[in-house]
Design an enzyme around this catalytic site. Structure first.
Site, short mmCIF file in Angstrom:
data_model
loop_
_atom_site.label_atom_id
_atom_site.label_comp_id
_atom_site.label_asym_id
_atom_site.label_seq_id
_atom_site.Cartn_x
_atom_site.Cartn_y
_atom_site.Cartn_z
N ASP A 90 0.94 -1.17 0.07
CA ASP A 90 0.19 -0.03 0.00
C ASP A 90 0.95 1.22 0.04
OD1 ASP A 90 -2.11 1.75 0.36
OD2 ASP A 90 -2.81 0.80 2.14
N ASP A 146 -10.74 4.06 -1.56
CA ASP A 146 -11.27 2.89 -0.53
C ASP A 146 -12.55 2.81 -0.76
OD1 ASP A 146 -8.73 3.22 0.31
OD2 ASP A 146 -8.91 3.48 2.24
C1 GAL Z 1 -5.66 2.16 2.88
C2 GAL Z 1 -6.17 1.06 2.00
C3 GAL Z 1 -7.01 0.23 2.84
C4 GAL Z 1 -6.47 -0.20 4.26
C5 GAL Z 1 -5.43 0.97 4.96
C6 GAL Z 1 -4.90 0.36 5.96
O1 GAL Z 1 -4.54 3.00 2.21
O2 GAL Z 1 -6.72 1.63 0.96
O3 GAL Z 1 -7.58 -0.73 1.97
O4 GAL Z 1 -5.64 -1.23 3.70
O5 GAL Z 1 -4.90 1.61 4.09
O6 GAL Z 1 -4.07 1.47 6.68
#
Ligand code: GAL
Length: 411
Positions: free
Chosen positions: A161, A232
């Protein structure tokens, strides 16, 4: 000279084909990779991920409970295999740079052994930046070490990520050059891809960078088995419907081993109505999306389990041909999508994003616009009953609900 798609249809004399039908039969893009591909995710990955329900509170015990429930609920038999720990498992690095888990995850190897003992696979999460999105230790400068660590634990899946890599690396190194920033990002994903490949352990590689810089064009070249194509997801209709529509035009980039990811499932979460849960699940299957449930499995209601384990709908998602659905037309607030399946079958989804369409004011399905001619025998995948679709037939579809039909031998 470049011919537009409609000129091409005329030039080829394909008068009985719609543009959408042509798009469905077009081959998916050839994939260039920096190292040979691993034979994983030949169909979209299925499983469960901790983030959508537990977020930062997830513990080792929650993962074990999820694994237990995947088996006892019948989800495993329906195809759900990956149990994925999202953010907040990470502790500190020791003097040798080795990353340790935090107190919520006392023994990752033992957890992996437990999940494997159930016939399931374990996924994990990191970021190419110094910190994860939730502010925990991430992989910058430790990519090879972390990949080796995951392999030593027996990890089968990594979600990577972008998060802090954006301000801490991309903007610090190239504040005034968007092109250079994108190159840095692609390089970061390629670095982890090579580190994972070097371990020799097959691991699904899931890119999470919210669809920036047309990731579907370069994702496969850095070994991505899936890439988030959107921001998200949230457990509400507007979010789900927005993400769905953002997938239009991406079908040609998906195929066995490399999938568009409109984000994990929210089925059973938030205030989604049953119709909305059904539509969400149906359309993620039509999109050949990864089916990663994100609900509280030990407290799953029977009607939610029935949605998540509908084998006919799962079979659409997992169809071996790996062709994603295309949006063929909308009429008012009703959308019609078609997915081309192995063996010449077709799936048709008619989704009502507006208010109820009832007997006084039904929706009329134009089969000809789908390239279908005459009556079509099919199966309604939510009632489980046979259905015959005919030209302009009136359809009653409640608000936010869907008609999903598989036609084995379309004409
Ligand atoms: C976001 C991601 C989510 C989750 C989250 C965790 O960037 O899109 O799916 O993984 O971080 O902190």
């Amino acid at each position: 000279m470049q011919l537009s798609r409609s000129c091409l249809i005329v030039a080829l004399g394909l008068t009985t084909f719609t543009a959408a039908a042509l798009a469905q039969t077009a081959p998916t893009k050839p994939v260039k990779r920096s190292v040979p591909p691993q034979l994983v995710a030949l169909t979209p990955p299925m499983g469960w991920n901790s983030w959508n329900y537990f977020a930062g509170k997830v513990t080792d015990q929650d993962i074990r409970n999820a694994a237990d429930e995947i088996v006892s609920s019948g989800m495993k038999d329906a195809g759900y295999i990956y149990v994925n720990i999202d953010d907040t498992w990470e502790g500190d690095r020791d003097a040798d740079g080795v990353l340790h888990t935090n107190s919520k995850f006392p023994d990752m190897k033992a957890l992996a052994d437990y999940v494997h003992s159930k016939g399931l696979k374990l996924g994990i999460y990191s970021s190419p930046g110094p910190k994860t999105c939730a502010g925990f230790e991430a992989s910058l400068g430790h990519e090879v070490q972390d990949a080796q660590l995951y392999a030593s634990w027996g990890i089968d899946y990594l979600k990577y990520d972008l998060c802090s890599y954006i301000p801490e690396v991309m903007y610090k190194q190239a504040p005034n050059d968007a092109g250079a920033r994108m190159k840095l990002m692609i390089g970061a994903y390629d670095k982890m891809h090579k580190a994972l490949a070097a371990t020799g352990r097959p691991m699904v590689f899931s890119l999470c960078q919210y669809g920036w810089d047309a990731v579907w064009e370069w994702g496969p070249s850095v070994g991505a088995n899936l890439w988030r194509a959107t921001d998200d997801i949230q457990p509400d209709w507007n979010s789900i419907y927005t993400l769905l529509n953002e997938q239009q035009g991406l079908a040609k980039y998906a195929g066995p081993g490399h999938w568009n990811d409109p984000d994990m499932l929210e089925v059973g979460n938030g205030r989604l109505s049953l119709a909305e849960n059904r539509t969400h699940f149906s359309m993620w299957a039509m999109l050949a999306a990864p089916l990663l449930a994100g609900n509280d499995l030990p407290h799953m209601k029977p009607e939610i389990k029935a949605i998540l384990t509908n084998r006919d709908v799962i079979a659409i998602d997992q169809d071996k041909l790996g062709r994603e659905a295309t949006h063929v037309y909308s009429d008012g607030e009703v959308d019609v999508w078609v997915r081309h399946l192995a063996g010449g079958a077709t799936a048709v989804a008619v989704l009502n994003a507006g208010s109820d369409r009832t007997t006084n004011h039904p929706f009329h399905l134009d089969l000809a616009r789908l390239g279908l001619h005459g009556a079509q025998k099919g199966k309604d995948l939510w009632t489980g009953k046979d259905i015959e679709l005919t030209q302009n037939m009136p359809l009653e579809i409640p608000s936010h609900d869907i008609l999903l039909v598989r036609i084995a031998q379309p004409k």
